[in-house]
Design a protein around this motif. Structure first.
Motif, PDB file in Angstrom:
ATOM      1  N   VAL A 150      34.839  39.971 115.974  1.00  0.00           N
ATOM      2  CA  VAL A 150      34.402  41.165 116.687  1.00  0.00           C
ATOM      3  C   VAL A 150      32.932  41.430 116.360  1.00  0.00           C
ATOM      4  N   GLN A 151      32.357  42.393 117.029  1.00  0.00           N
ATOM      5  CA  GLN A 151      31.006  42.825 116.710  1.00  0.00           C
ATOM      6  C   GLN A 151      30.967  43.321 115.260  1.00  0.00           C
ATOM      7  N   LYS A 152      29.904  42.990 114.541  1.00  0.00           N
ATOM      8  CA  LYS A 152      29.829  43.310 113.115  1.00  0.00           C
ATOM      9  C   LYS A 152      30.034  44.795 112.848  1.00  0.00           C
ATOM     10  N   GLU A 153      29.467  45.653 113.666  1.00  0.00           N
ATOM     11  CA  GLU A 153      29.613  47.079 113.418  1.00  0.00           C
ATOM     12  C   GLU A 153      31.062  47.530 113.586  1.00  0.00           C
ATOM     13  N   VAL A 154      31.819  46.840 114.441  1.00  0.00           N
ATOM     14  CA  VAL A 154      33.238  47.146 114.592  1.00  0.00           C
ATOM     15  C   VAL A 154      34.000  46.686 113.354  1.00  0.00           C
ATOM     16  N   ALA A 155      33.653  45.499 112.844  1.00  0.00           N
ATOM     17  CA  ALA A 155      34.280  45.008 111.613  1.00  0.00           C
ATOM     18  C   ALA A 155      34.025  45.966 110.455  1.00  0.00           C
ATOM     19  N   ASP A 156      32.806  46.492 110.388  1.00  0.00           N
ATOM     20  CA  ASP A 156      32.479  47.449 109.331  1.00  0.00           C
ATOM     21  C   ASP A 156      33.317  48.716 109.472  1.00  0.00           C
ATOM     22  N   ARG A 157      33.559  49.142 110.707  1.00  0.00           N
ATOM     23  CA  ARG A 157      34.398  50.331 110.925  1.00  0.00           C
ATOM     24  C   ARG A 157      35.848  50.068 110.540  1.00  0.00           C
ATOM     25  N   ILE A 158      36.332  48.885 110.897  1.00  0.00           N
ATOM     26  CA  ILE A 158      37.719  48.533 110.583  1.00  0.00           C
ATOM     27  C   ILE A 158      37.980  48.608 109.082  1.00  0.00           C
ATOM     28  N   CYS A 159      37.014  48.137 108.302  1.00  0.00           N
ATOM     29  CA  CYS A 159      37.187  48.022 106.851  1.00  0.00           C
ATOM     30  C   CYS A 159      36.612  49.207 106.073  1.00  0.00           C
ATOM     31  N   ALA A 160      36.040  50.197 106.753  1.00  0.00           N
ATOM     32  CA  ALA A 160      35.332  51.287 106.086  1.00  0.00           C
ATOM     33  C   ALA A 160      36.262  52.147 105.237  1.00  0.00           C
ATOM     34  N   ARG A 161      35.696  52.714 104.190  1.00  0.00           N
ATOM     35  CA  ARG A 161      36.436  53.598 103.295  1.00  0.00           C
ATOM     36  C   ARG A 161      36.115  55.064 103.608  1.00  0.00           C
ATOM     37  N   PRO A 162      37.001  55.979 103.228  1.00  0.00           N
ATOM     38  CA  PRO A 162      36.763  57.403 103.486  1.00  0.00           C
ATOM     39  C   PRO A 162      35.425  57.879 102.921  1.00  0.00           C
ATOM     40  N   GLY A 163      34.767  58.729 103.693  1.00  0.00           N
ATOM     41  CA  GLY A 163      33.513  59.319 103.252  1.00  0.00           C
ATOM     42  C   GLY A 163      32.282  58.489 103.543  1.00  0.00           C
ATOM     43  N   THR A 164      32.458  57.295 104.105  1.00  0.00           N
ATOM     44  CA  THR A 164      31.310  56.452 104.414  1.00  0.00           C
ATOM     45  C   THR A 164      30.889  56.640 105.870  1.00  0.00           C
ATOM     46  N   HIS A 165      29.691  56.185 106.179  1.00  0.00           N
ATOM     47  CA  HIS A 165      29.127  56.363 107.524  1.00  0.00           C
ATOM     48  C   HIS A 165      29.987  55.704 108.599  1.00  0.00           C
ATOM     49  N   ARG A 194      23.544  33.939 124.249  1.00  0.00           N
ATOM     50  CA  ARG A 194      23.342  34.545 122.941  1.00  0.00           C
ATOM     51  C   ARG A 194      23.486  36.060 123.036  1.00  0.00           C
ATOM     52  N   PRO A 195      24.408  36.666 122.265  1.00  0.00           N
ATOM     53  CA  PRO A 195      24.532  38.125 122.267  1.00  0.00           C
ATOM     54  C   PRO A 195      23.376  38.760 121.493  1.00  0.00           C
ATOM     55  N   LYS A 196      23.274  40.063 121.580  1.00  0.00           N
ATOM     56  CA  LYS A 196      22.188  40.767 120.908  1.00  0.00           C
ATOM     57  C   LYS A 196      22.556  41.198 119.495  1.00  0.00           C
ATOM     58  N   VAL A 197      23.793  40.931 119.081  1.00  0.00           N
ATOM     59  CA  VAL A 197      24.273  41.433 117.789  1.00  0.00           C
ATOM     60  C   VAL A 197      24.957  40.319 116.998  1.00  0.00           C
ATOM     61  N   THR A 198      25.114  40.559 115.703  1.00  0.00           N
ATOM     62  CA  THR A 198      25.870  39.671 114.825  1.00  0.00           C
ATOM     63  C   THR A 198      27.356  39.975 114.970  1.00  0.00           C
ATOM     64  N   SER A 199      28.175  38.949 114.833  1.00  0.00           N
ATOM     65  CA  SER A 199      29.627  39.119 114.874  1.00  0.00           C
ATOM     66  C   SER A 199      30.201  38.948 113.469  1.00  0.00           C
ATOM     67  N   SER A 200      31.440  39.359 113.300  1.00  0.00           N
ATOM     68  CA  SER A 200      32.135  39.201 112.023  1.00  0.00           C
ATOM     69  C   SER A 200      33.590  38.848 112.291  1.00  0.00           C
ATOM     70  N   VAL A 201      34.179  38.131 111.354  1.00  0.00           N
ATOM     71  CA  VAL A 201      35.597  37.770 111.449  1.00  0.00           C
ATOM     72  C   VAL A 201      36.378  38.594 110.436  1.00  0.00           C
ATOM     73  N   VAL A 202      37.440  39.232 110.912  1.00  0.00           N
ATOM     74  CA  VAL A 202      38.268  40.099 110.082  1.00  0.00           C
ATOM     75  C   VAL A 202      39.715  39.634 110.167  1.00  0.00           C
TER      76      VAL A 202
END
Length: 288
Positions: A150-165, A194-202
């Motif tokens: 998925v898009q990296k920012e989505v991966a960061d949201r999936i794994c985010a902890r309470p209280g973080t951005h 080429r997309p404009k963003v980095t992707s991540s695997v979760v």
């Protein structure tokens, strides 16, 4: 044929008159290590049945077929039918279904196609349907694990902890159904176009039981959505958007009954806190 070789890809494009669809979010991989590492990260093996969403040119499909007992791929783009017949048609353990994954009865498909196999899901998800497809895969409750790019920012949201951005209602939903783990990032230069963003695997290891003693799943998720409805507001004001039948005084009592402060914000609550809050709200609604 190397399914990640840009020259082979261009040859297939010309041969079958295929054009990339921006509306379908089509970006195909040109770095062979990526589908190999995704397939490895998925945990696919001979005793597994793997559902793939959006096979594209088939580079991830190929790697899954080399590892899994059976692969079922759902592709929405009919124009890819001759391409996939050429790129992965040789695999006897592969079945391709042309249709919309969001309109598919996933539990029924798993029961029919993967009898006797451990069910997994794996996908390189188009950015524009990431959230609904991932939610459908998790809510189906029929996979041992779901591995997605998925898009990296989505991966960061999936794994985010309470209280973080990055923490959001989507974070809570994913963590309610699974235990997510970010595996690796994929640079933009690994794709064509080429997309404009980095992707991540979760990889999301699916839970076998509701966490934190949640009894009413619908009420829990309603509480989560309301808790994030007004992100910058206090919890009592945010909850009022989703529980209008309760007064602010009742909402305040429910929050305090859950052991929380009415001035807290939803973005600071984890699964246990949302579970306790949902139970307290249920009690208030039963009293009303």
């Amino acid at each position: 044929m190397d399914l990640c070789n840009i020259n082979d890809i261009k040859f297939l494009l010309a041969k079958h008159g295929f054009r990339f669809s921006k509306s379908k979010g089509q970006n195909f991989l040109t770095a062979a290590w990526v589908p190999q590492d995704i397939a490895d990260g998925s945990g696919a093996s001979s005793d597994c049945g793997v559902l793939e969403i959006g096979p594209g040119f088939g580079c991830l499909t190929e790697q899954l077929c080399l590892r899994a007992g059976k692969v079922v791929a759902i592709e929405v783009d009919e124009t890819l039918r001759p391409v996939l017949a050429e790129t992965v048609g040789q695999f006897e353990n592969l079945e391709i279904i042309f249709g919309d994954a969001l309109k598919t009865d996933l539990p029924a498909l798993v029961r029919e196609k993967f009898a006797g196999l451990r069910p997994l899901a794996c996908a390189n998800l188009p950015y524009y349907i990431t959230s609904p497809v991932l939610a459908a895969l998790l809510e189906a409750r029929c996979f041992e694990a779901v591995t997605v790019m998925v898009q990296k920012e989505v991966a960061d949201r999936i794994c985010a902890r309470p209280g973080t951005h990055d923490y959001s209602a989507f974070s809570v939903l994913c963590q309610f159904y699974s235990e997510p783990e970010k595996l690796f990032d994929v640079p933009a230069d690994c794709f064509i176009p080429r997309p404009k963003v980095t992707s991540s695997v979760v990889r999301l290891t699916c839970r076998t039981e509701n966490p934190c003693g949640v009894e009413d799943e619908a009420l829990f998720l309603r509480t989560v959505r309301a808790g994030f409805a007004l992100r910058r507001k206090t919890l009592v004001n945010s909850l009022a958007t989703g529980f209008s039948a309760l007064s602010k005084a009742q909402l305040t009592e429910a929050i305090e009954d859950a052991g929380l402060s009415p001035t807290a914000r939803g973005e600071t609550l984890g699964l246990p806190e949302f579970a306790a809050l949902a139970r307290a709200l249920r009690d208030k609604m039963e009293e009303a």
